[in-house]
Scaffold this active site. Structure first.
Site, short mmCIF file in Angstrom:
data_model
loop_
_atom_site.label_atom_id
_atom_site.label_comp_id
_atom_site.label_asym_id
_atom_site.label_seq_id
_atom_site.Cartn_x
_atom_site.Cartn_y
_atom_site.Cartn_z
N CYS A 55 42.26 9.55 -21.95
CA CYS A 55 40.75 10.02 -22.18
C CYS A 55 40.10 9.12 -21.03
CB CYS A 55 40.05 10.23 -23.28
SG CYS A 55 38.96 11.29 -23.55
N CYS A 72 38.98 15.01 -21.37
CA CYS A 72 40.30 14.75 -21.54
C CYS A 72 41.15 16.25 -21.79
CB CYS A 72 41.07 14.38 -21.42
SG CYS A 72 40.74 14.11 -23.71
N LYS A 113 3.61 -5.47 -39.86
CA LYS A 113 4.49 -5.93 -39.15
C LYS A 113 4.48 -5.89 -37.95
CE LYS A 113 9.84 -4.78 -37.93
NZ LYS A 113 9.67 -4.83 -36.70
N LYS A 116 9.30 -0.93 -43.65
CA LYS A 116 9.26 0.57 -42.38
C LYS A 116 8.15 2.01 -42.64
CE LYS A 116 10.18 -0.23 -38.57
NZ LYS A 116 11.40 -0.75 -37.91
N CYS A 124 39.10 12.84 -30.35
CA CYS A 124 40.11 12.92 -29.57
C CYS A 124 41.06 12.66 -29.78
CB CYS A 124 38.93 11.89 -28.24
SG CYS A 124 40.37 12.19 -26.54
N CYS A 127 38.25 17.86 -26.79
CA CYS A 127 38.15 16.96 -25.91
C CYS A 127 37.47 17.49 -24.32
CB CYS A 127 38.39 15.69 -25.75
SG CYS A 127 37.43 14.38 -25.00
N TYR A 166 3.19 -16.70 -37.24
CA TYR A 166 3.54 -16.34 -38.98
C TYR A 166 5.55 -16.46 -39.52
CZ TYR A 166 6.21 -12.46 -36.28
OH TYR A 166 7.08 -11.98 -35.51
N ASP A 225 3.72 -4.68 -33.77
CA ASP A 225 4.53 -3.51 -33.55
C ASP A 225 4.42 -4.08 -31.65
OD1 ASP A 225 6.64 -2.37 -32.22
OD2 ASP A 225 5.29 -0.32 -33.04
N ALA A 266 0.73 -1.25 0.07
CA ALA A 266 0.37 -0.14 0.00
C ALA A 266 1.03 1.04 -0.26
CB ALA A 266 -0.72 -0.05 1.52
N LYS A 281 8.02 -11.77 -48.06
CA LYS A 281 8.56 -12.43 -47.65
C LYS A 281 8.66 -13.68 -48.81
CE LYS A 281 7.68 -13.37 -43.00
NZ LYS A 281 7.02 -13.89 -41.76
N GLU A 324 2.77 -9.51 -45.14
CA GLU A 324 2.13 -8.83 -44.43
C GLU A 324 2.09 -7.88 -43.54
OE1 GLU A 324 3.82 -13.03 -43.56
OE2 GLU A 324 4.45 -12.29 -41.45
S1 IVH Z 1 9.16 -12.72 -40.24
C1 IVH Z 1 13.83 -14.62 -39.52
N1 IVH Z 1 6.88 -11.64 -39.43
O1 IVH Z 1 9.92 -7.76 -36.33
C2 IVH Z 1 13.05 -13.11 -39.90
N2 IVH Z 1 8.44 -11.07 -38.50
O2 IVH Z 1 12.38 -6.68 -37.42
C3 IVH Z 1 11.97 -13.81 -38.89
N3 IVH Z 1 7.90 -8.91 -36.66
O3 IVH Z 1 12.01 -10.19 -34.49
C4 IVH Z 1 10.41 -12.72 -38.52
N4 IVH Z 1 5.61 -8.81 -37.87
O4 IVH Z 1 9.38 -9.56 -33.72
C5 IVH Z 1 8.29 -10.94 -38.92
N5 IVH Z 1 5.60 -10.50 -39.93
C6 IVH Z 1 5.87 -10.81 -38.82
C7 IVH Z 1 6.62 -9.94 -38.21
C8 IVH Z 1 7.76 -9.99 -37.45
C9 IVH Z 1 6.57 -8.62 -36.27
C10 IVH Z 1 8.84 -8.75 -35.71
C11 IVH Z 1 9.40 -9.78 -35.30
C12 IVH Z 1 11.22 -9.48 -36.05
C13 IVH Z 1 11.27 -8.30 -35.67
C14 IVH Z 1 12.53 -7.84 -36.49
#
Ligand code: IVH
Length: 711
Positions: free
Chosen positions: A448, A427, A127, A323, A442, A424, A235, A129, A43, A299, A125
């Site tokens: 240093c 140092c 990516k 990205k 430096c 620097c 995936y 997060d 608490a 892929k 597909e």
């Molecule tokens: S394939 C050998 N597919 O991105 C590679 N990765 O930046 C296997 N991630 O460590 C990864 N979505 O955590 C794959 N549809 C997707 C993903 C994915 C997210 C992440 C994964 C990986 C990281 C690499």
């Protein structure tokens, strides 16, 4: 904790109290998690966090970088057991533009020697997060769940993963006896907001869904994880006792049949245009997707082609992440500090008025180098950056934010051009910028302190010695200490610490920030590293240009550190054009992937007396382990040195190299007495001639395929 109502606090009182709270809460966390010895009730602890959250709510601009409210969960590393991944968990290469994606596809075709008119299908597909997870099923039952960790070793979070409803405990009868299903644990945005609302009462809110998922998973008590709305997308896969299918698409569909959630936005594309169109569709619909994504992953669909493409050191050649553009924000530049790295490179760092970018509070950004500040060679077209300026910053994923531009209309009248220091800051030595180089360095070298601390930090970093409980802060403390029983100024000192402490009256356990339990653990972790892999050991030395990949190359070539050192000390660099250098120099240069710059840096390092002394002192404490020969030892070319020359018709030069290495052979660029086999195609010239003269076996491409068992 002060009793003054939050409403009545002045700004400076609030700042002072937030500082106190950050420290106090961190101390409690440490006592609770690392030492199993809490000194306050739950608490009282909650009250501290609530007070912290209330003050931050009233003074959002005072939120500290080390604020407890920003911590990703509180479970420290070392709490969960370790799992060595049967197949390493790699990361993905990034691409940022349509152009990059075209290049990626071209490079895949080139590697496979596929003509432009031959079909090549990719999956595309989102990516996700979140955080990646490997789920191992044996006899169709979930046995272990592990985080990615450093890619080789992750944390065992099985008990927590079992609480996620949508992860199946068992697989149907058609699943192989052993299979590792891999994918992403994530939290939907709506679930995240709701969770944060509930959590606000305790003061522990998360910055974004990703942190929330990570924090929820890293709980000591699985019952806490059970209350968190975690989900999982499958995936990818690791170890499997039987082939899972012929294409990426098919295998992921199969995961869906087994009861995993798979992404409905995965598409198959047979042209680059289709891949890019899918990317732009996903990007445009991003806001409607209920979970955070930060790009699109492409892929190669056919698994036989994935197999041929294989891996680079950290990522597959058959995939890339495209990205989304990074998030931007505007804020004020309060100052510029200079950081000195382990090689003396001086990097300017921007101190910013705190600003939230994509859910994360940013207070620092990199300014790269002095030309960057001046605007030379940037998109700013010569607009320089000045303290006091309003600047546009960008943050992409986990990389350190950068300053993109300056808002000229908001420049204060008294803002002055930034003068990059010529000495620097650590140092006082002269700092020089060599012809053609962007960085100023430096020249203090060994005197240093900043360089020395950075070298030690590098030495203990995650991919080097990785000593649990010995992080950047602790290194700084030991380095600064004047007490001979506590001081660490050179790597070997880390390993003599325990012994020096034994006879000393100043006990580490009495030092603020340490405790009896953590000191015991620290010494155990140090002892644990008295035997260490060759490649880690070499990487830790911090030789210029010898990063992880090159360290591995040397380790694989020499197998023992001693052999490597002997050769490096023997090698003599060429004096000028026409001088080939001695035999040792040539062997160094003949290692696949190693060129004269890297070899030169190694020879220079071992040529310095001081470096040899530091190394000898370290070797008196630590033993680098011999590297196991890699590749399939039973392959007919394992351990052999192979040279490819002339034109190859059925595979690219890159594929030939990758293939030979996978089978345990070494690939060299030139023929010498050490060459075992030469694969010669049409047009082979001097190398073929040399091989014949030296009586080395020469075969053609077909004979090579026959030997390694590929049609
Ligand atoms: S394939 C050998 N597919 O991105 C590679 N990765 O930046 C296997 N991630 O460590 C990864 N979505 O955590 C794959 N549809 C997707 C993903 C994915 C997210 C992440 C994964 C990986 C990281 C690499």
């Amino acid at each position: 904790m002060s009793d003054k109502p939050v409403d009545l606090l002045t700004e400076s009182e609030a700042a002072a109290e937030l500082e106190r709270l950050a420290k106090e809460i961190a101390d409690h966390d440490r006592r609770y998690y690392s030492e199993d010895a809490p000194t306050v009730s739950d608490a009282d602890y909650d009250a501290l966090r609530i007070r912290n959250a209330e003050i931050e709510a009233r003074f959002p601009e005072l939120v500290r970088e080390d604020s407890p409210s920003l911590k990703v969960g509180t479970t420290p590393s070392g709490v969960f057991g370790k799992v060595v991944h049967a197949v390493p968990m790699l990361s993905l290469d990034n691409t940022f533009s349509d152009e990059d994606v075209r290049d990626f596809v071209t490079s895949v075709r080139r590697f496979l020697a596929l003509p432009a008119d031959r079909e090549l299908v990719f999956t595309a597909e989102p990516k996700i997060d979140g955080l990646s997870m490997s789920l191992r099923y044996e006899n169709r039952r979930l046995v272990t769940a592990a985080t990615r960790g450093d890619g080789t070793t992750g944390e065992n979070v099985t008990a927590n993963i079992r609480t996620i409803a949508e992860i199946p405990e068992t697989l149907p009868a058609d699943a192989p006896d052993v299979v590792e299903v891999r994918g992403e644990v994530y939290m939907r945005r709506d679930d995240f907001f709701e969770l944060n609302q509930r959590m606000a009462e305790t003061g522990r809110v998360f910055a974004n869904p990703r942190n929330s998922a990570a924090g929820s998973l890293r709980q000591l008590d699985p019952e806490v994880t059970r209350q968190r709305p975690l989900r999982f997308f499958a995936y990818a896969w690791g170890d499997a006792s039987a082939p899972l299918g012929e294409t990426q698409y098919e295998v992921v569909k199969r995961f869906g049949d087994w009861g995993f959630r798979v992404n409905e936005l995965m598409a198959r594309c047979d042209t680059v245009e289709a891949m890019l169109a899918h990317y732009h569709r996903i990007e445009a619909g991003r806001a409607e997707i209920p979970y955070d994504i930060d790009g699109v992953v492409y892929k190669v669909d056919r698994l036989d082609l994935q197999e041929r493409l294989g891996f680079r050191s950290r990522s597959p050649r058959w995939a890339t992440a495209h990205k989304f553009a990074a998030e931007k924000a505007m804020t004020v530049l309060n100052g510029i500090d200079i950081q000195v790295g382990r090689t003396g490179a001086m990097t300017p760092v921007a101190r910013l008025e705190p600003v939230t970018v994509g859910g994360v509070v940013v207070t620092n950004a990199t300014l790269h180098n002095e030309d960057y500040i001046r605007g030379i060679g940037t998109a700013r077209e010569g607009r320089d950056i000045r303290v006091g300026d309003t600047v546009v910053i960008q943050r992409a994923g986990d990389v350190i934010p950068q300053i993109l531009d300056v808002v000229m209309e908001k420049r204060p009248a008294d803002a002055v051009r930034y003068e990059f220091p010529h000495t620097c800051p650590a140092c006082g030595s002269h700092a020089v910028r060599e012809e053609g180089e962007a960085v100023r360095r430096c020249t203090g070298g060994l005197i240093c302190p900043a360089q020395a601390v950075e070298r030690l930090r590098h030495f203990v970093s995650r991919n080097a010695f990785d000593i649990e409980g010995l992080g950047e802060k602790q290194i700084e403390f030991f380095f600064q200490s004047d007490d001979p029983s506590l001081q660490v100024r050179s790597p070997a000192h880390i390993f003599t610490l325990k012994e020096r402490q034994r006879d000393s009256l100043t006990k580490l356990e009495n030092v603020d920030g340490f405790g009896a339990v953590s000191v015991k653990k620290l010494f155990a972790a140090i002892d644990d590293r008295r035997r260490v892999e060759f490649s880690r050991f070499l990487f830790a030395l911090g030789i210029r240009h010898v990063g992880e990949t090159n360290a591995k190359r040397f380790a694989r070539h020499f197998l023992s550190f001693e052999a490597f050192r002997k050769l490096a000390e023997e090698a003599v660099m060429p004096e000028g054009k026409g001088d080939p250098g001695n035999a040792a120099w040539q062997e160094l240069n003949n290692i696949n992937g190693i060129g004269s710059i890297v070899a030169g840096a190694v020879v220079e390092f071992f040529g310095e007396d001081h470096n040899r002394q530091v190394l000898d002192a370290l070797l008196a404490q630590v033993t680098p382990l011999d590297e196991e020969p890699v590749g399939t030892t039973d392959s007919p070319v394992a351990g052999k040195t192979v040279v490819f020359t002339g034109a190859l018709e059925k595979m690219s030069r890159d594929e030939a190299k990758a293939m030979a290495e996978k089978l345990g052979a070494k690939v060299a660029g030139s023929v010498s007495k050490k060459t075992d086999l030469v694969v010669a195609g049409p047009g082979a010239g001097s190398k073929l001639k040399q091989a014949t003269e030296l009586g080395i076996e020469v075969i053609d491409e077909d004979a090579w395929f026959a030997r390694v068992g590929r049609q």
